[in-house]
Motif scaffolding. Sequence first.
Motif: not given
Length: 325
Positions: A275-280, A271, A269
């Motif tokens: 950011s609180e949105e994680f990229i998988n 970030s 993961l």
Amino acid sequence: YTWRYVDSVRTEIKYGSEEGKFDKPELHLFQNVLMNGGVCGRRAFFGRFILRAFGIPTIARPSPGHGALAHWTPSGWVVCLGPPWGKGSTKEKYGKNRDTDFLQHTRARASGYLFKRVNRARLIGDTIGGESKCFSLSSIKGELGFLNVFTLLVQRSLAERKIPPPTTPSCTIDLFRDLSSTECHEEIVIDRRGNITIPACSTFVSNPATHFSGNGKIVFMRSILGGKQLHYNRIGPHQSFHYNVNVPRAGTYTFSARVVIPSWKQTLLLSLNKSEEFINISLPFTIGKWGTTKPLNLELRTGVNTFTFSRIGDCKGVTIKDFTL
């Protein structure tokens, strides 16, 4: 020395047989063990395999209902993945029921030149006395001949001697040097074309081998590619790691990572800039070889960008050499 190299069984091989059904016939046994884990037998097989890969003598040392191993160290043979000496067996010429006979034999052999007494007595009994060779009490069939008794008594006396440690390290002992490290002096590099290379070991972790979690989750290792590489262990609480990258100009950058992934369905993961949105990021199953993740487009700003990586769930061990932008 007891767990050097064998420790990879505990850190990398998941305990359990539920995923063994996913073994692939085109892969080697040990590749399947890394991929899907196993219980006592598969774990002991892998332990002996990795020891032999580094030139360390090893032998199977099972106990009732359990697989284990024993291996050489500079201070004598030790047992791993099983109960202590006296609770198992060693096959071959030492008998099936007494692992202590094998241990006594190895301790006697450590006497070096003096062990020739044992060999000579055994040879004389075999050629002149007509006595079959006997290496241990548990392998006795019938009555022992005089020379066999004498051989075992000499062997026992040598095994009970206190042998001083070697005064100078041998090349074999050097095999046990710890290749993990808590230091990395590699830095982020930007070439003339603006390509950015981020060494994985340049991460901000206070002390990767002795982190506050106490689990050694992240360790640095010497890399066959040169320099250091980062290894994220399978066991222990998850730990994030991050990098501050000074980007010369804003824009879209293509991100990839150079990795070794010995199992399937692994992810990382990311970030970006807290950011609180994680990229998988899907990690490719490289079967223990170096490979590269699929390109990923990232929008970066001018100046410092923070990359924070983490993992969740039941993860296997992964190794990362570097990231590129």
